[in-house]
Design a protein around this motif. Structure first.
Motif, mmCIF file in Angstrom:
data_model
loop_
_atom_site.group_PDB
_atom_site.id
_atom_site.type_symbol
_atom_site.label_atom_id
_atom_site.label_comp_id
_atom_site.label_asym_id
_atom_site.label_seq_id
_atom_site.Cartn_x
_atom_site.Cartn_y
_atom_site.Cartn_z
ATOM 1 N N ARG A 1 29.453 55.747 -5.452
ATOM 2 C CA ARG A 1 29.615 56.312 -4.105
ATOM 3 C C ARG A 1 30.492 55.385 -3.277
ATOM 4 O O ARG A 1 30.546 54.173 -3.530
ATOM 5 C CB ARG A 1 28.246 56.472 -3.433
ATOM 6 N N VAL A 2 31.146 55.960 -2.289
ATOM 7 C CA VAL A 2 32.018 55.158 -1.427
ATOM 8 C C VAL A 2 31.246 53.997 -0.812
ATOM 9 O O VAL A 2 31.755 52.881 -0.674
ATOM 10 C CB VAL A 2 32.641 56.039 -0.324
ATOM 11 N N SER A 3 29.993 54.215 -0.473
ATOM 12 C CA SER A 3 29.202 53.181 0.188
ATOM 13 C C SER A 3 28.759 52.063 -0.744
ATOM 14 O O SER A 3 28.334 50.999 -0.289
ATOM 15 C CB SER A 3 27.959 53.805 0.847
ATOM 16 N N ASP A 4 28.850 52.273 -2.083
ATOM 17 C CA ASP A 4 28.409 51.254 -3.042
ATOM 18 C C ASP A 4 29.358 50.054 -3.040
ATOM 19 O O ASP A 4 30.587 50.234 -3.003
ATOM 20 C CB ASP A 4 28.368 51.824 -4.460
ATOM 21 N N PRO A 5 28.816 48.835 -3.128
ATOM 22 C CA PRO A 5 29.691 47.674 -3.359
ATOM 23 C C PRO A 5 30.368 47.822 -4.720
ATOM 24 O O PRO A 5 29.752 48.303 -5.690
ATOM 25 C CB PRO A 5 28.719 46.491 -3.350
ATOM 26 N N GLY A 6 31.622 47.421 -4.791
ATOM 27 C CA GLY A 6 32.371 47.556 -6.047
ATOM 28 C C GLY A 6 32.886 46.225 -6.548
ATOM 29 O O GLY A 6 33.003 45.251 -5.789
ATOM 30 N N SER A 7 33.192 46.184 -7.830
ATOM 31 C CA SER A 7 33.721 44.971 -8.455
ATOM 32 C C SER A 7 35.243 45.060 -8.564
ATOM 33 O O SER A 7 35.786 46.071 -9.016
ATOM 34 C CB SER A 7 33.104 44.779 -9.842
ATOM 35 N N VAL A 8 35.904 43.998 -8.156
ATOM 36 C CA VAL A 8 37.358 43.910 -8.263
ATOM 37 C C VAL A 8 37.769 43.373 -9.631
ATOM 38 O O VAL A 8 38.768 43.794 -10.214
ATOM 39 C CB VAL A 8 37.906 43.008 -7.137
ATOM 40 N N GLU A 9 36.966 42.437 -10.163
ATOM 41 C CA GLU A 9 37.257 41.838 -11.458
ATOM 42 C C GLU A 9 37.135 42.893 -12.570
ATOM 43 O O GLU A 9 36.137 43.601 -12.654
ATOM 44 C CB GLU A 9 36.302 40.677 -11.738
ATOM 45 N N GLY A 10 38.167 42.996 -13.402
ATOM 46 C CA GLY A 10 38.171 43.983 -14.471
ATOM 47 C C GLY A 10 38.532 45.385 -14.013
ATOM 48 O O GLY A 10 38.568 46.311 -14.820
ATOM 49 N N ASN A 11 38.793 45.544 -12.729
ATOM 50 C CA ASN A 11 39.170 46.831 -12.152
ATOM 51 C C ASN A 11 40.687 46.970 -12.290
ATOM 52 O O ASN A 11 41.446 46.244 -11.642
ATOM 53 C CB ASN A 11 38.738 46.868 -10.687
ATOM 54 N N VAL A 12 41.115 47.890 -13.128
ATOM 55 C CA VAL A 12 42.535 47.986 -13.458
ATOM 56 C C VAL A 12 43.401 48.262 -12.232
ATOM 57 O O VAL A 12 44.514 47.744 -12.112
ATOM 58 C CB VAL A 12 42.757 49.068 -14.531
ATOM 59 N N VAL A 13 42.905 49.054 -11.303
ATOM 60 C CA VAL A 13 43.694 49.380 -10.111
ATOM 61 C C VAL A 13 44.028 48.111 -9.340
ATOM 62 O O VAL A 13 45.175 47.900 -8.920
ATOM 63 C CB VAL A 13 42.949 50.383 -9.211
ATOM 64 N N PHE A 14 43.058 47.230 -9.166
ATOM 65 C CA PHE A 14 43.319 45.982 -8.449
ATOM 66 C C PHE A 14 44.186 45.029 -9.273
ATOM 67 O O PHE A 14 44.986 44.266 -8.718
ATOM 68 C CB PHE A 14 42.007 45.313 -8.043
ATOM 69 N N THR A 15 44.055 45.082 -10.602
ATOM 70 C CA THR A 15 44.931 44.263 -11.444
ATOM 71 C C THR A 15 46.389 44.659 -11.225
ATOM 72 O O THR A 15 47.278 43.804 -11.110
ATOM 73 C CB THR A 15 44.565 44.435 -12.927
ATOM 74 N N TYR A 16 46.634 45.958 -11.136
ATOM 75 C CA TYR A 16 47.994 46.441 -10.912
ATOM 76 C C TYR A 16 48.473 46.119 -9.493
ATOM 77 O O TYR A 16 49.645 45.789 -9.291
ATOM 78 C CB TYR A 16 48.064 47.951 -11.155
ATOM 79 N N LEU A 17 47.574 46.206 -8.524
ATOM 80 C CA LEU A 17 47.971 45.836 -7.164
ATOM 81 C C LEU A 17 48.356 44.363 -7.102
ATOM 82 O O LEU A 17 49.336 43.989 -6.435
ATOM 83 C CB LEU A 17 46.834 46.132 -6.177
ATOM 84 N N ASP A 18 47.598 43.512 -7.793
ATOM 85 C CA ASP A 18 47.950 42.088 -7.830
ATOM 86 C C ASP A 18 49.322 41.875 -8.446
ATOM 87 O O ASP A 18 50.066 40.976 -8.052
ATOM 88 C CB ASP A 18 46.908 41.306 -8.639
ATOM 89 N N ALA A 19 49.670 42.701 -9.437
ATOM 90 C CA ALA A 19 50.936 42.532 -10.144
ATOM 91 C C ALA A 19 52.124 43.081 -9.374
ATOM 92 O O ALA A 19 53.230 42.526 -9.461
ATOM 93 C CB ALA A 19 50.853 43.216 -11.506
ATOM 94 N N PHE A 20 51.925 44.149 -8.596
ATOM 95 C CA PHE A 20 53.074 44.854 -8.028
ATOM 96 C C PHE A 20 53.126 44.922 -6.502
ATOM 97 O O PHE A 20 54.203 45.138 -5.948
ATOM 98 C CB PHE A 20 53.120 46.285 -8.587
ATOM 99 N N ASP A 21 52.011 44.781 -5.824
ATOM 100 C CA ASP A 21 52.008 44.923 -4.371
ATOM 101 C C ASP A 21 52.366 43.587 -3.722
ATOM 102 O O ASP A 21 51.630 42.594 -3.845
ATOM 103 C CB ASP A 21 50.622 45.386 -3.889
ATOM 104 N N GLU A 22 53.491 43.534 -3.040
ATOM 105 C CA GLU A 22 53.947 42.295 -2.426
ATOM 106 C C GLU A 22 53.268 42.016 -1.091
ATOM 107 O O GLU A 22 53.389 40.912 -0.559
ATOM 108 C CB GLU A 22 55.465 42.328 -2.249
ATOM 109 N N ASP A 23 52.537 42.972 -0.545
ATOM 110 C CA ASP A 23 51.800 42.767 0.707
ATOM 111 C C ASP A 23 50.432 42.175 0.367
ATOM 112 O O ASP A 23 49.437 42.880 0.257
ATOM 113 C CB ASP A 23 51.650 44.099 1.455
ATOM 114 N N ARG A 24 50.399 40.862 0.206
ATOM 115 C CA ARG A 24 49.186 40.209 -0.255
ATOM 116 C C ARG A 24 48.031 40.365 0.735
ATOM 117 O O ARG A 24 46.862 40.480 0.343
ATOM 118 C CB ARG A 24 49.433 38.718 -0.501
ATOM 119 N N ALA A 25 48.338 40.345 2.017
ATOM 120 C CA ALA A 25 47.285 40.456 3.025
ATOM 121 C C ALA A 25 46.563 41.797 2.905
ATOM 122 O O ALA A 25 45.328 41.867 2.989
ATOM 123 C CB ALA A 25 47.871 40.286 4.420
#
Length: 340
Positions: free
Chosen positions: A235-259
């Motif tokens: 659910r949207v309200s659930d806390p989520g894990s960033v580690e191992g989350n492919v979407v965040f891995t790709y954001l780290d690799a390609f999104d230049e807006d680090r903030a």
């Protein structure tokens, strides 16, 4: 060749011609190659001969993808005026060097190479290992030393291949009594491998979990929609894990807006941020990265004669370079030679 090229470190890199390149190649090596061509004398090898070691049943696939990989190189910004793009099968000196080097390595040493062991297991060869595949480290040593490369960009899992190259270099240099061949340094990218969109393996064409550099906007959107996130974030309200989350891995690799990325991570971890919001952000980022590459690639594909001429010119230059090295090694080893 500009005079300044003689003073630049020599770098050799390249790809097997088994299919068009994808985002994993882009973040793992292609971006670095675009930068390195300004500081190094860079050779890019279209490794069609090596591709045959496990694709001999389909040589047409290998032949066809020589052009496909070349198009990807040019589309991401490889400049043939700064980098030499060459075709492996057009460099006969590499085959002769491979034959010479096979006398300086044992089968037992090849079988102990961690990279080869892992690849044999992944492909399920068992004992039916194609000899060309088992001897790939020797062929790669021939590639590297033929250009006298000092730097070779590889993934961390490929580092044992560079060490085996340097073992062969040391044996050759000891045999001839001088340092004719330089040892190569493995250049390992900080990002490492990009996972596939399914989160279960590295990005790979054969696994069907890759986003090709030529992907349409619809293909990108579909791939992002299918991406693996956190299976416990129901659910949207659930806390989520960033580690191992492919979407965040790709954001780290390609999104230049680090903030913005760090803010998304913080909100996702504490709950209140849905997967689709994060995926929409990634879709926007990847669309911006791939649209100009896709457009340049489409334009270049309309002029195959131009691409072929780049390959012919680069292969001619590389043939001279590699033949010169072969001649030096043959002379140093005292091999019999007939006058031309």
């Amino acid at each position: 060749m500009p005079a300044t090229d003689e003073k630049r470190p020599i770098i050799l890199t390249g790809d097997r011609t088994t299919g068009p390149l994808h985002l994993g190649h882009y973040v793992g090596s292609l971006k670095n190659r675009v930068a390195l061509q300004h500081t190094h004398r860079q050779f890019l090898l279209l490794a069609d001969t090596q591709a045959l070691t496990d694709n001999a049943h389909d040589p047409e696939k290998v032949r066809r993808n020589v052009i496909e990989v070349a198009l990807d190189y040019l589309a991401v910004g490889i400049d043939p005026g700064l980098s030499t793009i060459c075709v492996q099968s057009g460099l006969p000196a590499l085959a002769e060097l491979s034959m010479l080097y096979l006398n300086f390595v044992t089968v037992a040493r090849l079988e102990r190479n961690p990279t080869i062991k892992d690849e044999i297991q992944a492909r399920g060869f068992g004992r039916d290992i194609p000899a060309g595949f088992l001897c790939y480290p020797v062929a790669q040593a021939a590639d590297i030393t033929a250009f006298k490369a000092q730097v070779v960009p590889v993934g961390e899992d490929q580092a044992p291949l560079i060490e085996q190259t340097n073992e062969i270099v040391r044996r050759i240099n000891r045999q001839i009594g001088r340092g004719l061949l330089p040892e190569a340094q493995a250049l390992i990218p900080a990002m490492g491998r990009l996972p596939g969109v399914d989160g279960t393996a590295k990005m790979s064409k054969s696994q069907g979990n890759a986003i090709p550099l030529s992907a349409s906007s619809e293909e990108i959107r579909d791939a992002v929609h299918r991406m693996y996130t956190d299976p416990h974030h129901l659910r949207v309200s659930d806390p989520g894990s960033v580690e191992g989350n492919v979407v965040f891995t790709y954001l780290d690799a390609f999104d230049e807006d680090r903030a913005t990325v760090e803010d998304l991570k913080s909100r996702y971890r504490r709950g209140g941020l849905g997967d689709m919001t994060v995926k929409r952000r990634l879709d926007e980022v990847l669309q911006a990265v791939l649209a100009p590459i896709r457009e340049r690639r489409a334009a270049l594909s309309q002029d195959p004669a131009f691409v072929l001429e780049i390959l012919r010119r680069g292969t001619r230059e590389a043939r001279e370079t590699t033949q010169e090295t072969l001649d030096e090694i043959r002379d140093a080893l005292g091999l019999f030679a007939l006058a031309a």
